[in-house]
Each structure stands twice: as C-alpha cells, then as structure tokens.
Design a protein around this motif. Structure first.
Motif, PDB file in Angstrom:
ATOM      1  N   THR A  76       0.842  -1.209   0.163  1.00 18.34           N
ATOM      2  CA  THR A  76       0.015   0.088  -0.039  1.00 18.34           C
ATOM      3  C   THR A  76       0.882   1.281   0.078  1.00 18.34           C
ATOM      4  O   THR A  76       0.430   2.151  -0.271  1.00 18.34           O
ATOM      5  CB  THR A  76      -0.827   0.252   1.105  1.00 18.34           C
ATOM      6  OG1 THR A  76      -0.150  -0.159   2.219  1.00 18.34           O
ATOM      7  CG2 THR A  76      -1.830  -1.062   1.243  1.00 18.34           C
ATOM      8  N   ALA A  77       2.129   1.096   0.394  1.00 19.27           N
ATOM      9  CA  ALA A  77       2.953   2.217   0.573  1.00 19.27           C
ATOM     10  C   ALA A  77       3.491   2.794  -1.055  1.00 19.27           C
ATOM     11  O   ALA A  77       3.845   3.855  -1.103  1.00 19.27           O
ATOM     12  CB  ALA A  77       4.178   2.148   1.387  1.00 19.27           C
ATOM     13  N   GLY A  78       3.782   1.631  -1.713  1.00 18.42           N
ATOM     14  CA  GLY A  78       4.310   1.954  -3.221  1.00 18.42           C
ATOM     15  C   GLY A  78       5.037   0.688  -3.519  1.00 18.42           C
ATOM     16  O   GLY A  78       4.844  -0.317  -3.185  1.00 18.42           O
ATOM     17  N   VAL A  79       5.917   1.169  -4.529  1.00 19.89           N
ATOM     18  CA  VAL A  79       6.628   0.010  -5.268  1.00 19.89           C
ATOM     19  C   VAL A  79       8.368   0.115  -4.494  1.00 19.89           C
ATOM     20  O   VAL A  79       8.982   1.001  -4.651  1.00 19.89           O
ATOM     21  CB  VAL A  79       6.822   0.209  -6.937  1.00 19.89           C
ATOM     22  CG1 VAL A  79       7.903  -0.674  -7.513  1.00 19.89           C
ATOM     23  CG2 VAL A  79       5.437   0.176  -7.368  1.00 19.89           C
ATOM     24  N   TYR A  80       8.591  -1.123  -4.370  1.00 23.17           N
ATOM     25  CA  TYR A  80       9.822  -1.522  -3.663  1.00 23.17           C
ATOM     26  C   TYR A  80      10.774  -2.440  -4.543  1.00 23.17           C
ATOM     27  O   TYR A  80      10.231  -3.028  -5.386  1.00 23.17           O
ATOM     28  CB  TYR A  80       9.818  -2.131  -2.417  1.00 23.17           C
ATOM     29  CG  TYR A  80       9.039  -1.381  -1.361  1.00 23.17           C
ATOM     30  CD1 TYR A  80       9.811  -0.463  -0.433  1.00 23.17           C
ATOM     31  CD2 TYR A  80       7.814  -1.669  -1.394  1.00 23.17           C
ATOM     32  CE1 TYR A  80       9.147   0.037   0.605  1.00 23.17           C
ATOM     33  CE2 TYR A  80       7.201  -0.772  -0.225  1.00 23.17           C
ATOM     34  CZ  TYR A  80       7.631   0.038   0.809  1.00 23.17           C
ATOM     35  OH  TYR A  80       7.028   0.500   1.623  1.00 23.17           O
ATOM     36  N   GLY A  81      12.252  -1.788  -4.630  1.00 24.33           N
ATOM     37  CA  GLY A  81      13.200  -2.532  -5.656  1.00 24.33           C
ATOM     38  C   GLY A  81      14.184  -3.041  -5.222  1.00 24.33           C
ATOM     39  O   GLY A  81      14.599  -2.371  -4.033  1.00 24.33           O
ATOM     40  N   SER A  82      14.838  -3.988  -5.520  1.00 26.88           N
ATOM     41  CA  SER A  82      16.217  -4.444  -5.182  1.00 26.88           C
ATOM     42  C   SER A  82      17.157  -4.481  -6.007  1.00 26.88           C
ATOM     43  O   SER A  82      16.612  -4.866  -7.385  1.00 26.88           O
ATOM     44  CB  SER A  82      16.245  -5.691  -4.343  1.00 26.88           C
ATOM     45  OG  SER A  82      15.504  -5.756  -3.065  1.00 26.88           O
ATOM     46  N   PHE A  83      18.447  -3.966  -6.212  1.00 22.15           N
ATOM     47  CA  PHE A  83      19.295  -4.037  -7.250  1.00 22.15           C
ATOM     48  C   PHE A  83      20.821  -4.353  -6.756  1.00 22.15           C
ATOM     49  O   PHE A  83      21.163  -4.131  -5.822  1.00 22.15           O
ATOM     50  CB  PHE A  83      19.282  -2.462  -7.690  1.00 22.15           C
ATOM     51  CG  PHE A  83      18.133  -1.796  -8.018  1.00 22.15           C
ATOM     52  CD1 PHE A  83      17.606  -1.899  -9.103  1.00 22.15           C
ATOM     53  CD2 PHE A  83      17.259  -1.280  -6.955  1.00 22.15           C
ATOM     54  CE1 PHE A  83      16.325  -1.387  -9.430  1.00 22.15           C
ATOM     55  CE2 PHE A  83      16.036  -0.618  -7.222  1.00 22.15           C
ATOM     56  CZ  PHE A  83      15.659  -0.816  -8.257  1.00 22.15           C
ATOM     57  N   ARG A  84      21.228  -5.361  -7.799  1.00 22.30           N
ATOM     58  CA  ARG A  84      22.534  -5.714  -7.727  1.00 22.30           C
ATOM     59  C   ARG A  84      23.445  -4.800  -8.285  1.00 22.30           C
ATOM     60  O   ARG A  84      23.292  -4.534  -9.568  1.00 22.30           O
ATOM     61  CB  ARG A  84      22.716  -6.965  -8.269  1.00 22.30           C
ATOM     62  CG  ARG A  84      24.150  -7.821  -8.011  1.00 22.30           C
ATOM     63  CD  ARG A  84      24.465  -9.050  -8.505  1.00 22.30           C
ATOM     64  NE  ARG A  84      23.411 -10.006  -8.163  1.00 22.30           N
ATOM     65  CZ  ARG A  84      22.945 -10.583  -7.157  1.00 22.30           C
ATOM     66  NH1 ARG A  84      23.374 -10.174  -5.970  1.00 22.30           N
ATOM     67  NH2 ARG A  84      21.876 -11.429  -6.851  1.00 22.30           N
ATOM     68  N   LEU A  85      24.676  -4.274  -7.418  1.00 22.69           N
ATOM     69  CA  LEU A  85      25.402  -3.315  -8.153  1.00 22.69           C
ATOM     70  C   LEU A  85      26.292  -3.864  -9.125  1.00 22.69           C
ATOM     71  O   LEU A  85      26.849  -5.042  -8.584  1.00 22.69           O
ATOM     72  CB  LEU A  85      25.936  -2.311  -7.113  1.00 22.69           C
ATOM     73  CG  LEU A  85      24.883  -1.338  -6.282  1.00 22.69           C
ATOM     74  CD1 LEU A  85      25.433  -0.663  -5.295  1.00 22.69           C
ATOM     75  CD2 LEU A  85      24.497  -0.413  -7.297  1.00 22.69           C
ATOM     76  N   SER A  86      26.854  -3.367  -9.871  1.00 29.99           N
ATOM     77  CA  SER A  86      27.976  -3.683 -10.686  1.00 29.99           C
ATOM     78  C   SER A  86      29.256  -3.682  -9.902  1.00 29.99           C
ATOM     79  O   SER A  86      29.626  -3.089  -9.015  1.00 29.99           O
ATOM     80  CB  SER A  86      28.001  -3.094 -11.906  1.00 29.99           C
ATOM     81  OG  SER A  86      29.405  -3.141 -12.463  1.00 29.99           O
ATOM     82  N   SER A  87      30.099  -4.851 -10.284  1.00 33.60           N
ATOM     83  CA  SER A  87      31.550  -4.773  -9.647  1.00 33.60           C
ATOM     84  C   SER A  87      32.491  -3.763 -10.310  1.00 33.60           C
ATOM     85  O   SER A  87      33.567  -4.027  -9.963  1.00 33.60           O
ATOM     86  CB  SER A  87      32.029  -6.236  -9.615  1.00 33.60           C
ATOM     87  OG  SER A  87      32.239  -6.618 -10.867  1.00 33.60           O
ATOM     88  N   SER A  88      32.198  -2.967 -11.191  1.00 31.76           N
ATOM     89  CA  SER A  88      32.795  -1.967 -11.789  1.00 31.76           C
ATOM     90  C   SER A  88      33.128  -1.018 -10.876  1.00 31.76           C
ATOM     91  O   SER A  88      32.353  -0.715  -9.717  1.00 31.76           O
ATOM     92  CB  SER A  88      31.914  -1.501 -12.966  1.00 31.76           C
ATOM     93  OG  SER A  88      30.839  -0.758 -12.563  1.00 31.76           O
ATOM     94  N   THR A  89      33.974  -0.073 -11.333  1.00 27.99           N
ATOM     95  CA  THR A  89      34.328   1.001 -10.472  1.00 27.99           C
ATOM     96  C   THR A  89      32.980   2.099 -10.201  1.00 27.99           C
ATOM     97  O   THR A  89      32.843   2.368  -9.054  1.00 27.99           O
ATOM     98  CB  THR A  89      35.338   1.916 -11.242  1.00 27.99           C
ATOM     99  OG1 THR A  89      36.535   0.875 -11.420  1.00 27.99           O
ATOM    100  CG2 THR A  89      35.711   3.138 -10.299  1.00 27.99           C
TER     101      THR A  89
END
Length: 149
Positions: A76-89
């Motif tokens: 009900t609060a909104g859309v949540y997301g999870s993201f894997r960050l690149s191992s790049s600089t």
C-alpha cells in the motif's frame, strides 16, 4: 622483528555476489516534484514487464548504469525494488555513496500511458517502468535506499 599472525577461523573474501541495495522507488499517495512538475502515482499504476531489463542508473544518465534490478514488490505504500550493483568502479562508487548517505535517493524513469490532472498535480494512473536511478535529491521524499547488503 617479525610478527606471525594465526587465525582460528578461515578468512574469506568479501561476498562479491551480494552488493545489493533496496528501497522504496515509487511511493503512492505522495506528491513528488518531478521533471514534469508535481506528480502522484495511483496505487497499482506502475507496470514492470521484465524485471531483468530494468537497469539502475546514476542520476538518470542512460550512459551511467551502476546495476540491474533483481526484484520488485508492491504494497500500500508503493513499489519497492532491489538492485545488484555492478562490480565495476562505477558500481563500487555508487555503493560507497549510498552507504555514506550521500547519493541514496531513488527515482523512477517511467513512460506514462494514462494520467489525469488533479488541480495542483498530475495523477499517474498507468505507467511502464523503464529504469530506476540512484540520485542525490529524489523527487519523492520517501523514495530512498533503506537497506544495503
């Protein structure tokens, strides 16, 4: 003088598979001050056709990806997301800036397919998610990283 160090447990390198940030990307019932002016997302208005195609960008710059979406959820609060960050600089820099709460806002890039003016804001009733960005100042105050793993 020589020092000999012994360890009772095995030393392991940092888990490079983790590098995950999560947070509220699009709140409902909150007016945000976007590039299109004041906007509010209606509950259920954001569709995500293919999670694997959603990139995490730096400051909405298409040429500055820092990660990729791994999942989204909605309540009900909104859309949540999870993201894997690149191992790049660039991914490492984004991780550090988020950890230090310097660039920890989240912002959606959407194609609005249906909306209606509501006097002092635009109510988005249907939109397709194109990207999410780590930003210094999010359009919606509550849209931010709330977990880093």
């Amino acid at each position: 003088m020589q020092v000999l160090l012994t360890f009772s447990q095995e030393i392991q390198a940092a888990d490079t598979e983790r590098r995950v940030i999560s947070g509220l990307v699009a709140p409902y019932d909150e007016i945000g001050f976007t590039s299109a002016g004041p906007v509010r997302f209606e509950r259920g208005s954001i569709s995500i056709p293919d999670v694997s195609k959603i990139k995490l960008l730096s400051q909405h710059q298409q040429d500055k990806p820092v990660g990729r979406a791994i999942n989204f959820s909605e309540d009900t609060a909104g859309v949540y997301g999870s993201f894997r960050l690149s191992s790049s600089t660039r991914g490492q820099d984004a991780l550090v800036l988020a950890q230090e709460n310097l660039v920890s806002g989240l912002s959606v890039g959407v194609d609005v397919t249906a909306s209606k003016p509501m006097g002092d804001y635009l109510l988005v009733t249907a939109a397709v998610l194109k990207e999410v960005s780590l930003v210094e100042s999010p359009a919606f105050t509550s849209a931010s990283v709330d977990e880093i793993m």
